[in-house]
Design a protein around this motif. Structure first.
Motif, PDB file in Angstrom:
ATOM      1  N   ALA A 429       3.722  -4.137  -3.571  1.00  0.00           N
ATOM      2  CA  ALA A 429       3.994  -2.965  -4.406  1.00  0.00           C
ATOM      3  C   ALA A 429       2.779  -2.484  -5.196  1.00  0.00           C
ATOM      4  N   SER A 430       2.039  -3.391  -5.789  1.00  0.00           N
ATOM      5  CA  SER A 430       0.957  -2.968  -6.687  1.00  0.00           C
ATOM      6  C   SER A 430      -0.123  -2.146  -5.988  1.00  0.00           C
ATOM      7  N   PRO A 431      -0.534  -2.452  -4.739  1.00  0.00           N
ATOM      8  CA  PRO A 431      -1.524  -1.580  -4.094  1.00  0.00           C
ATOM      9  C   PRO A 431      -0.997  -0.162  -3.857  1.00  0.00           C
ATOM     10  N   LEU A 432       0.289  -0.027  -3.509  1.00  0.00           N
ATOM     11  CA  LEU A 432       0.845   1.306  -3.317  1.00  0.00           C
ATOM     12  C   LEU A 432       0.854   2.078  -4.625  1.00  0.00           C
ATOM     13  N   LEU A 433       1.265   1.409  -5.708  1.00  0.00           N
ATOM     14  CA  LEU A 433       1.314   2.102  -6.997  1.00  0.00           C
ATOM     15  C   LEU A 433      -0.082   2.477  -7.485  1.00  0.00           C
ATOM     16  N   GLU A 434      -1.053   1.647  -7.169  1.00  0.00           N
ATOM     17  CA  GLU A 434      -2.421   1.949  -7.577  1.00  0.00           C
ATOM     18  C   GLU A 434      -2.852   3.320  -7.061  1.00  0.00           C
ATOM     19  N   HIS A 435      -2.510   3.633  -5.820  1.00  0.00           N
ATOM     20  CA  HIS A 435      -2.871   4.937  -5.258  1.00  0.00           C
ATOM     21  C   HIS A 435      -1.913   6.021  -5.729  1.00  0.00           C
ATOM     22  N   LEU A 436      -0.647   5.672  -5.888  1.00  0.00           N
ATOM     23  CA  LEU A 436       0.328   6.678  -6.282  1.00  0.00           C
ATOM     24  C   LEU A 436       0.063   7.208  -7.690  1.00  0.00           C
ATOM     25  N   LYS A 437      -0.548   6.413  -8.534  1.00  0.00           N
ATOM     26  CA  LYS A 437      -0.812   6.824  -9.916  1.00  0.00           C
ATOM     27  C   LYS A 437      -2.007   7.764 -10.030  1.00  0.00           C
ATOM     28  N   LYS A 438      -2.731   7.975  -8.950  1.00  0.00           N
ATOM     29  CA  LYS A 438      -3.837   8.927  -8.986  1.00  0.00           C
ATOM     30  C   LYS A 438      -3.285  10.344  -9.087  1.00  0.00           C
ATOM     31  N   PRO A 439      -3.867  11.208  -9.898  1.00  0.00           N
ATOM     32  CA  PRO A 439      -3.279  12.529 -10.149  1.00  0.00           C
ATOM     33  C   PRO A 439      -3.165  13.409  -8.912  1.00  0.00           C
ATOM     34  N   GLU A 440      -4.003  13.194  -7.930  1.00  0.00           N
ATOM     35  CA  GLU A 440      -3.972  14.063  -6.753  1.00  0.00           C
ATOM     36  C   GLU A 440      -2.995  13.572  -5.680  1.00  0.00           C
ATOM     37  N   VAL A 441      -2.305  12.471  -5.922  1.00  0.00           N
ATOM     38  CA  VAL A 441      -1.430  11.861  -4.920  1.00  0.00           C
ATOM     39  C   VAL A 441       0.026  12.076  -5.307  1.00  0.00           C
ATOM     40  N   GLY A 442       0.817  12.512  -4.344  1.00  0.00           N
ATOM     41  CA  GLY A 442       2.238  12.711  -4.605  1.00  0.00           C
ATOM     42  C   GLY A 442       3.126  11.734  -3.862  1.00  0.00           C
TER      43      GLY A 442
END
Length: 479
Positions: A429-442
């Motif tokens: 889970a944590s690697p996915l959330l790391e990218h999901l929290k970037k402002p340009e990622v939906g």
């Protein structure tokens, strides 16, 4: 059981939940104990899935055998389960029925579905079939089950004299990878000796002593065992034992005393131990004598059944005197970071594997939501018992509506959608959330092992990230 004893301690109505009655060491244990409980005056029923054969064809079974569906309404004093995927079926029995989990192994070592939940489900008593199983479960949950060792039936497993030693090496020959048959085969090749197996021979129980007695050495190659009945049977038949240190054998396989014990996956060490036993008659005889003595002192089915009866009465008293136990199930936080939505429609075995991976491998605060689309009764019961939040439809509403129901029920900051055939790896889970929290990622879609879109297929974990164009649809039907 005498009339006076029954008046003091009434006969128990005992139900054993089992997946089948096929020829396995764990099933032997249950049937042997059930037979002796019947002999002690108790009313014993073995409850099986509808699809299972409702007859034990390879050994005597004195207990009543019936389908779980028909047995649910019966007034049991205590229900015992040992097959981890069946933990949720306890909920089908009356709240006044005492519940016992008899662990025949620590199933997490086998990657078995239900292993996380079974040791945490609400029961009045936990038992374990070996010291190692009890210790291993205690490492997980902090409480140690009571150890209830099994026994040996001397009608089938006993020393025989005058039998020709036809097999330099005898082993079970079970093809399951963790059983380590390949290690035994390699050890045999190193010694230039044939390896005989009996798993495929379908021998009657009356022929087992003859089979064991035909061996110069009996060899166990398992990486892990909850107990390991064949090794004990070899000792009872007066055959020298070479076994891996697989955990469960430690109650009977003492190195240089009752057996030669070698590391798992070490064919060279196994070959050296086999050679020692075959070349040193005094060593072989010492192992045989000590093994027979140990079996007589510690492994008797009648004593085990008497101990089990005591444990079952303890469980009944606890249920009579206390509120139902709470268990150690996962409690989601009030504000989970992630809501995991799993849509199910039958295929219970897939759902159980999926949930097992979620419970073991999710490394952020989460809640598990299962939306069931009108599954059959057993899968629907699992969907009712397993999640933190449940949505139970009485008919199949389709993929999109089911997932939207899960979204409506979600409380997490982020939502993960899973098909029920998804198995999640450690710390997913944590690697996915790391990218999901970037402002340009939906939306973040994980790499998987099988899909039509090659951009998201990986055969090994990695750090590569594929960026999809805006409004390009993510891969369907995976997460």
């Amino acid at each position: 059981m005498t009339r006076e004893a029954l008046e003091t301690d009434p006969a128990l109505r005992v139900g054993f939940l089992e997946p089948h009655l096929r020829r396995y060491g764990g099933i032997r244990r249950i049937v042997e104990l059930a037979n002796r409980l019947v002999q002690r005056g108790h009313d014993v029923t073995i409850l099986l899935p509808d699809r299972a054969e409702h007859e034990c064809t390879w050994m005597r079974c004195d207990a009543t055998v019936m389908s779980l569906r028909h047995g649910v309404g019966r007034p049991f004093d205590v229900v015992v389960f040992n097959h981890e995927p069946q933990w949720h079926l306890l909920s089908l029995f009356d709240n006044e029925t005492a519940r016992v989990f008899y662990a025949l192994h620590d199933a997490r070592h086998y990657g078995k579905a239900g292993s996380w939940e079974a040791v945490r489900t609400a029961v009045d008593l936990q038992l374990a079939n070996s010291t190692w199983t009890a210790d291993s479960i205690a490492e997980q949950v902090g409480t140690r089950p009571e150890v209830l060792l099994g026994g040996i039936n001397p009608e089938h497993f006993r020393p025989l004299s005058g039998v020709l030693k036809r097999y330099p090496i005898l082993t079970v020959g079970d093809g399951r990878e963790w059983k380590g048959h390949a290690t035994v085969e390699v050890a045999g090749r190193l010694l230039g000796l044939p390896v005989e197996t009996y798993a495929s021979k379908d021998l009657p129980q009356s022929a087992m002593a003859q089979e064991y007695a035909s061996a110069e050495v009996f060899v166990v190659g398992s990486r892990v065992e909850g107990f390991g009945q064949p090794g004990l049977e070899a000792l009872a038949c007066g055959v020298p034992l070479v076994t891996t240190d697989n955990g469960g054998c430690r109650d009977y396989a003492m190195h240089e005393e009752t057996a030669l014990v070698v590391p798992p996956d070490d064919p060279e060490a196994m070959a050296a131990a086999i050679a020692r036993v075959r070349q040193d008659p005094r060593l072989a005889q010492r192992l045989v004598d000590n093994g027979l003595r140990l079996v007589a002192e510690r492994f008797d089915w009648d004593r085990s059944a008497a101990a089990l009866e005591g444990h079952l009465r303890t469980a009944v008293r606890r249920r009579e005197q206390h509120d139902p136990p709470a268990g150690l199930r996962y409690t989601p936080p009030d504000e989970p970071e992630v809501s995991i939505v799993v849509l199910t429609w039958d295929q219970l075995h897939l759902t159980q594997d999926c949930v097992e991976s979620i419970r073991r491998h999710t490394d952020v605060a989460y809640e598990l939501i299962i939306v069931d689309n009108g599954s059959g009764w057993e899968a629907a019961n699992y969907a009712r018992c397993a999640p933190d939040v449940r949505v139970l439809n009485d008919r199949n509403l389709g993929f999109a509506q089911g997932m939207n129901q899960g979204l409506d029920a979600a409380r997490g900051t982020y939502v993960v959608f899973c098909n029920n055939d998804t198995v999640l790896p450690p710390a997913w889970a944590s690697p996915l959330l790391e990218h999901l929290k970037k402002p340009e990622v939906g939306i973040v879609v994980p790499a998987i092992t099988n899909a039509r879109d090659p951009r998201i297929v990986r055969d090994q974990p990695g750090e590569d990230v594929e960026t999809l164009l805006p409004f390009e649809a993510p891969p369907p039907a995976v997460m």
